[in-house]
Design an enzyme around this catalytic site. Sequence first.
Site, mmCIF file in Angstrom:
data_model
loop_
_atom_site.group_PDB
_atom_site.id
_atom_site.type_symbol
_atom_site.label_atom_id
_atom_site.label_comp_id
_atom_site.label_asym_id
_atom_site.label_seq_id
_atom_site.Cartn_x
_atom_site.Cartn_y
_atom_site.Cartn_z
ATOM 1 C CB ALA A 1 -0.863 -0.138 0.896
ATOM 2 C CD GLN B 1 0.732 9.479 -4.063
ATOM 3 O OE1 GLN B 1 0.558 8.991 -4.323
ATOM 4 N NE2 GLN B 1 2.620 9.960 -3.907
ATOM 5 C CE1 TYR C 1 5.598 6.043 -4.694
ATOM 6 C CE2 TYR C 1 7.867 6.155 -6.461
ATOM 7 C CZ TYR C 1 7.016 5.741 -5.254
ATOM 8 O OH TYR C 1 7.178 3.909 -6.177
ATOM 9 C CE LYS D 1 6.971 3.632 -2.468
ATOM 10 N NZ LYS D 1 6.647 1.778 -2.229
ATOM 11 C CB VAL E 1 4.766 4.007 -20.586
ATOM 12 C CG1 VAL E 1 5.419 3.479 -20.694
ATOM 13 C CG2 VAL E 1 4.434 4.395 -22.056
HETATM 14 N N1 LIG Z 1 3.831 -0.244 -10.959
HETATM 15 C C1 LIG Z 1 5.687 0.133 -10.579
HETATM 16 O O1 LIG Z 1 6.447 0.026 -11.716
HETATM 17 C C2 LIG Z 1 6.203 0.458 -9.052
HETATM 18 C C3 LIG Z 1 7.687 0.701 -9.684
HETATM 19 C C4 LIG Z 1 8.595 0.458 -8.274
HETATM 20 C C5 LIG Z 1 7.474 0.623 -6.576
HETATM 21 N N2 LIG Z 1 6.537 0.301 -6.508
HETATM 22 C C6 LIG Z 1 5.742 -0.071 -5.555
HETATM 23 O O2 LIG Z 1 4.583 -1.020 -5.804
HETATM 24 C C7 LIG Z 1 4.332 -0.905 -4.331
HETATM 25 C C8 LIG Z 1 2.177 -0.956 -5.716
HETATM 26 O O3 LIG Z 1 2.121 -0.640 -7.028
HETATM 27 P P1 LIG Z 1 1.369 -0.919 -7.404
HETATM 28 O O4 LIG Z 1 1.648 -0.026 -8.626
HETATM 29 O O5 LIG Z 1 0.031 -1.818 -7.008
HETATM 30 O O6 LIG Z 1 0.309 0.808 -6.786
HETATM 31 P P2 LIG Z 1 -1.079 1.276 -6.406
HETATM 32 O O7 LIG Z 1 -1.474 1.930 -6.557
HETATM 33 O O8 LIG Z 1 -1.785 -0.011 -7.788
HETATM 34 O O9 LIG Z 1 -1.459 0.441 -5.320
HETATM 35 C C9 LIG Z 1 -1.660 0.674 -4.425
HETATM 36 C C10 LIG Z 1 -2.878 0.265 -3.309
HETATM 37 O O10 LIG Z 1 -2.001 1.115 -2.221
HETATM 38 C C11 LIG Z 1 -4.144 1.682 -1.331
HETATM 39 N N3 LIG Z 1 -3.689 2.676 -0.834
HETATM 40 C C12 LIG Z 1 -2.295 4.000 -1.329
HETATM 41 N N4 LIG Z 1 -2.568 4.851 0.248
HETATM 42 C C13 LIG Z 1 -3.335 3.897 1.068
HETATM 43 C C14 LIG Z 1 -3.654 4.352 2.379
HETATM 44 N N5 LIG Z 1 -3.498 4.819 3.262
HETATM 45 N N6 LIG Z 1 -3.827 3.159 3.069
HETATM 46 C C15 LIG Z 1 -3.875 1.682 2.911
HETATM 47 N N7 LIG Z 1 -3.811 2.064 1.440
HETATM 48 C C16 LIG Z 1 -3.522 2.703 0.758
HETATM 49 C C17 LIG Z 1 -4.188 2.315 -2.945
HETATM 50 O O11 LIG Z 1 -4.918 2.439 -2.900
HETATM 51 C C18 LIG Z 1 -4.387 1.107 -3.531
HETATM 52 O O12 LIG Z 1 -4.956 0.062 -3.675
HETATM 53 C C19 LIG Z 1 3.880 0.221 -4.371
HETATM 54 O O13 LIG Z 1 3.984 0.702 -2.919
HETATM 55 C C20 LIG Z 1 4.510 0.805 -5.277
HETATM 56 O O14 LIG Z 1 5.341 2.096 -4.898
HETATM 57 C C21 LIG Z 1 5.171 0.221 -8.691
#
Ligand SMILES: NC(=O)c1ccc[n+]([C@@H]2O[C@H](COP(=O)([O-])OP(=O)(O)OC[C@H]3O[C@@H](n4cnc5c(N)ncnc54)[C@H](O)[C@@H]3O)[C@@H](O)[C@H]2O)c1
Length: 315
Positions: A82, A84, A150, A154, A193
Site C-alpha cells: 500500500a 501513495q 515519492y 520510499k 505507459v
Molecule cells: N507499478 C510500478 O511500476 C512500481 C514500481 C516500483 C515500485 N512500486 C511500488 O509497488 C507498490 C504497488 O504498486 P502498484 O503499482 O500496485 O500501485 P497501486 O496504486 O495500483 O496500488 C497501491 C494501493 O495502495 C493503496 N493505498 C494507498 N494509500 C493507502 C493508505 N493510506 N491506506 C491503505 N491503502 C492505501 C491504494 O488504494 C492502492 O490500491 C507500491 O508500494 C509502489 O510504490 C510500483
Amino acid sequence: MAQSDDRGTGERALVTGAAGFVGGHLWRRLLGDGVEAVGLDMVPSRRGIPEGARFLQVDIRDGEAVRRAIAEVRPTVVYHLAAQASVVVSMRDPVGDVEANVIGSLQLARAAMEHGARRFVFFSTGGALFGAPEVIPIAEDYPAQPESVYGASKLAAERYLALVTRGSDTELSVVRPGNIYGPWQDPHGEAGVVAIFAQRMLANEDCTIYGDGGQLRDYVYVEDVVDAAVRAASHEAATCNIGTGTPTSTRRVFDVIATNVGYERPPILAPERAGDIKQIAQDATKARALWGWAPQVAFEDGIARTVEFFRTQRA
Ligand SMILES: NC(=O)c1ccc[n+]([C@@H]2O[C@H](COP(=O)([O-])OP(=O)(O)OC[C@H]3O[C@@H](n4cnc5c(N)ncnc54)[C@H](O)[C@@H]3O)[C@@H](O)[C@H]2O)c1
C-alpha cells in the site's frame, strides 16, 4: 520480542495494497499457493474479493485501525505494498505522501512486530531513488539521490524500517522493482505507459510520447515481481533490485505494442515532462544470488499477455 504461538502451523500473510495492481496479483498468488492471505486496502478492490478470502478496508494512516487489523490477522508475514504511488501526486501533496508512505509503513511495521510477524516485506522503488544515473544498470549500493517526494519517502521508509526492526524477531526485506507492467494495471493514470498505450491503441486512439522516445526504463512483468516478493519472504532478509537489467526505450514499448495490436498511427511527439529521467535500469545480480530470482517473462511475451488482457477487458 514475543513470537506468535501459531508459528510453524502455517503462514498467515497480510497483503497491503491488495486492491491495487501489484498487490492484487500477489494476494491471488498467495491464495493459490494455499497461504491464508488477508488483503488490506483503503479502497474496495475493483477486481473483487477472491472466493473465501478476507479483505479489510483500512487506511494505514490511521494508527488505531492498523493496530486493530494486525491484532485480528496476526500475520506471520506482512507484504507491504500500500502506498501513495504517484510521483506527480507526491509533489502536489508531500505531507499526504509522507503520511502514507513513511508514517503508515512505520505504524504497520510496529504493529506487526508486536504481534510476532517473522518477516516484513516492504515494496520500495528501483526507479525513483537514484535521480539520473550516468551508467546503467545500477546495483543496490548506488548512491541514493531521489528527485521526487515519492522517491524521498520510499527511501526514508526503507531507512526507518531498517532502524525499527533492527534486533527484533521481525526481519525486513526490501523489494526495489523497476517499471512493473501487466494485466490490471490502471490505464488511466499518468504512469504505466504499457497499460496506457495498450488501452489507447486497442481503441485506435492517439498515443503521446514525451520527449524523443529514447528514454530508457527497466520493464519487469508483474508475475516476476510477485515471485520476487514471495522469495523476499522465504529467503534471506535483504534489500534487492528487481529488474531485467535490460533497458527498453519508450519508442520500443510503443512499437512492440503497436505490432501486437495492429496499430498503424504514428506516435504524437510532445515535449519532455519535467522530472522525467533519461535512463534507469536495475542490476538484479543480488536477487539472483540471495533469492534465486530471475525474470522469466521476456518483454515481447509480457506485452502480448498484457495486450490480450486489455483486449478481453474491452470485449
Ligand atoms: N507499478 C510500478 O511500476 C512500481 C514500481 C516500483 C515500485 N512500486 C511500488 O509497488 C507498490 C504497488 O504498486 P502498484 O503499482 O500496485 O500501485 P497501486 O496504486 O495500483 O496500488 C497501491 C494501493 O495502495 C493503496 N493505498 C494507498 N494509500 C493507502 C493508505 N493510506 N491506506 C491503505 N491503502 C492505501 C491504494 O488504494 C492502492 O490500491 C507500491 O508500494 C509502489 O510504490 C510500483
